[in-house]
Design a protein around this motif. Structure first.
Motif, mmCIF file in Angstrom:
data_model
loop_
_atom_site.group_PDB
_atom_site.id
_atom_site.type_symbol
_atom_site.label_atom_id
_atom_site.label_comp_id
_atom_site.label_asym_id
_atom_site.label_seq_id
_atom_site.Cartn_x
_atom_site.Cartn_y
_atom_site.Cartn_z
ATOM 1 N N THR A 12 0.852 -1.189 0.000
ATOM 2 C CA THR A 12 0.000 0.000 0.000
ATOM 3 C C THR A 12 0.890 1.241 0.000
ATOM 4 O OG1 THR A 12 -0.054 -0.027 2.428
ATOM 5 C CG2 THR A 12 -1.855 -1.167 1.273
ATOM 6 N N PRO A 13 0.357 2.414 -0.328
ATOM 7 C CA PRO A 13 1.173 3.632 -0.366
ATOM 8 C C PRO A 13 1.793 3.979 0.980
ATOM 9 C CG PRO A 13 -0.903 3.964 -1.520
ATOM 10 C CD PRO A 13 -1.028 2.661 -0.798
ATOM 11 N N ARG A 14 3.012 4.469 0.950
ATOM 12 C CA ARG A 14 3.757 4.953 2.110
ATOM 13 C C ARG A 14 4.094 3.828 3.087
ATOM 14 N NH1 ARG A 14 5.711 8.686 -0.359
ATOM 15 N NH2 ARG A 14 6.428 9.678 1.573
ATOM 16 N N SER A 15 4.385 2.656 2.535
ATOM 17 C CA SER A 15 4.711 1.489 3.354
ATOM 18 C C SER A 15 6.211 1.207 3.385
ATOM 19 C CB SER A 15 3.996 0.255 2.802
ATOM 20 O OG SER A 15 4.463 -0.010 1.476
ATOM 21 N N GLY A 16 6.999 2.022 2.689
ATOM 22 C CA GLY A 16 8.424 1.754 2.553
ATOM 23 C C GLY A 16 8.748 0.967 1.302
ATOM 24 N N SER A 17 7.784 0.875 0.381
ATOM 25 C CA SER A 17 7.985 0.044 -0.803
ATOM 26 C C SER A 17 9.051 0.607 -1.741
ATOM 27 C CB SER A 17 6.670 -0.148 -1.559
ATOM 28 O OG SER A 17 6.153 1.085 -2.017
ATOM 29 N N THR A 18 9.156 1.926 -1.824
ATOM 30 C CA THR A 18 10.206 2.509 -2.677
ATOM 31 C C THR A 18 11.579 2.173 -2.122
ATOM 32 O OG1 THR A 18 8.791 4.317 -3.452
ATOM 33 C CG2 THR A 18 11.169 4.664 -3.574
#
Length: 259
Positions: A12-18
């Protein structure tokens, strides 16, 4: 059993995926994971890939060309394909894969028809208030990611000052909870036991998190040693104040009092 040919970061957005995507790319053995299917449009996929979509009249051929190009891009010079998949991008992608593989027993089989044997990673963030605050600030300021040297990595809108908006934060909390629940339900439905990673663990011990993924993929753990995050945290004093204020004002006695 042979090693995995692909992995999908379900998140999900802002989960540290980047952060996780860049760390995995930096190993030089685990592909180049990105959100290749972010927008619900095959045309947007082909435009990003610079495919001559105007020369491919058949929709199915265009979709197959996009999948082939994305597979190549997400694999890079390695033998493993990597993909980041946001929950809001999931439905359209599965609709398209179903159109190509209508006779397969389920979504997992369709993914593996395209990418080979696939490992699924569920990346979540435990503190949903902090996650919602991060998303709210990104939407308001236009700045989504910053490099470790302080330069802007991704900006989606002109700079604007952030403003505390509890309703916007509440909206994102509810949405994020629903997205995580939908992923969990899908894993159960598809009989998938994903690798589970928390943002808090990834942020504190990035090399260990990546080493664990490489190990599950059947790859050498060594490239994870000494990895340095290329993405800087955007959380600042404003973020801290907003999180504390929201929890004090909104969470006491509410259905969110344990997030």
């Amino acid at each position: 059993m042979s090693q995995y040919k692909a992995y999908i970061i379900c998140t999900t957005p802002r989960s540290g995926s980047t952060l996780l995507c860049k760390l995995l790319s930096a190993t030089a053995v685990a592909g180049k994971p990105e959100s290749y299917f972010h927008l619900p449009s095959v045309a947007s996929w082909t435009e990003r890939l610079n495919l001559p979509h105007h020369q491919i009249e058949d929709d199915e051929d265009l979709l197959r060309a996009a999948l082939t190009a994305i597979h190549k891009l997400g694999t890079g010079s390695t033998n493993t394909f990597g993909l980041r998949l946001m929950r809001m991008s999931f439905g359209f992608l599965m609709q398209k894969l179903d159109s190509l593989y209508p006779g397969l027993p389920g979504d997992r089989a369709r993914f593996e028809a395209v990418f080979g044997r696939t490992l699924f990673i569920h990346l979540t963030r435990g503190d949903k208030v902090a996650q919602a605050v991060s998303r709210t600030k990104a939407e308001q300021t236009g700045l989504w990611h910053m490099a470790a040297d302080g330069s802007e990595l991704e900006r989606l809108a002109p700079p604007q000052p952030p403003r505390y908006d509890p309703d916007q934060i509440t909206h994102h909390i509810k949405e994020l909870i629903e997205y995580d629940a939908a992923w969990t339900e899908w894993f159960d439905q598809e009989d998938i036991d994903p690798v589970r990673i928390k943002y808090e663990e990834l942020s504190a011990f990035p090399s260990a998190a990546v080493a664990g993924i490489l190990d599950r993929l059947g790859l050498d753990r060594a490239p994870a040693k000494g990895l340095v995050p290329e993405v800087a945290k955007l959380a600042d004093e404003t973020s801290r104040v907003w999180v504390e204020r929201y929890k004090a004002e909104k969470l006491a006695g509410s259905c969110f009092d344990r997030i």
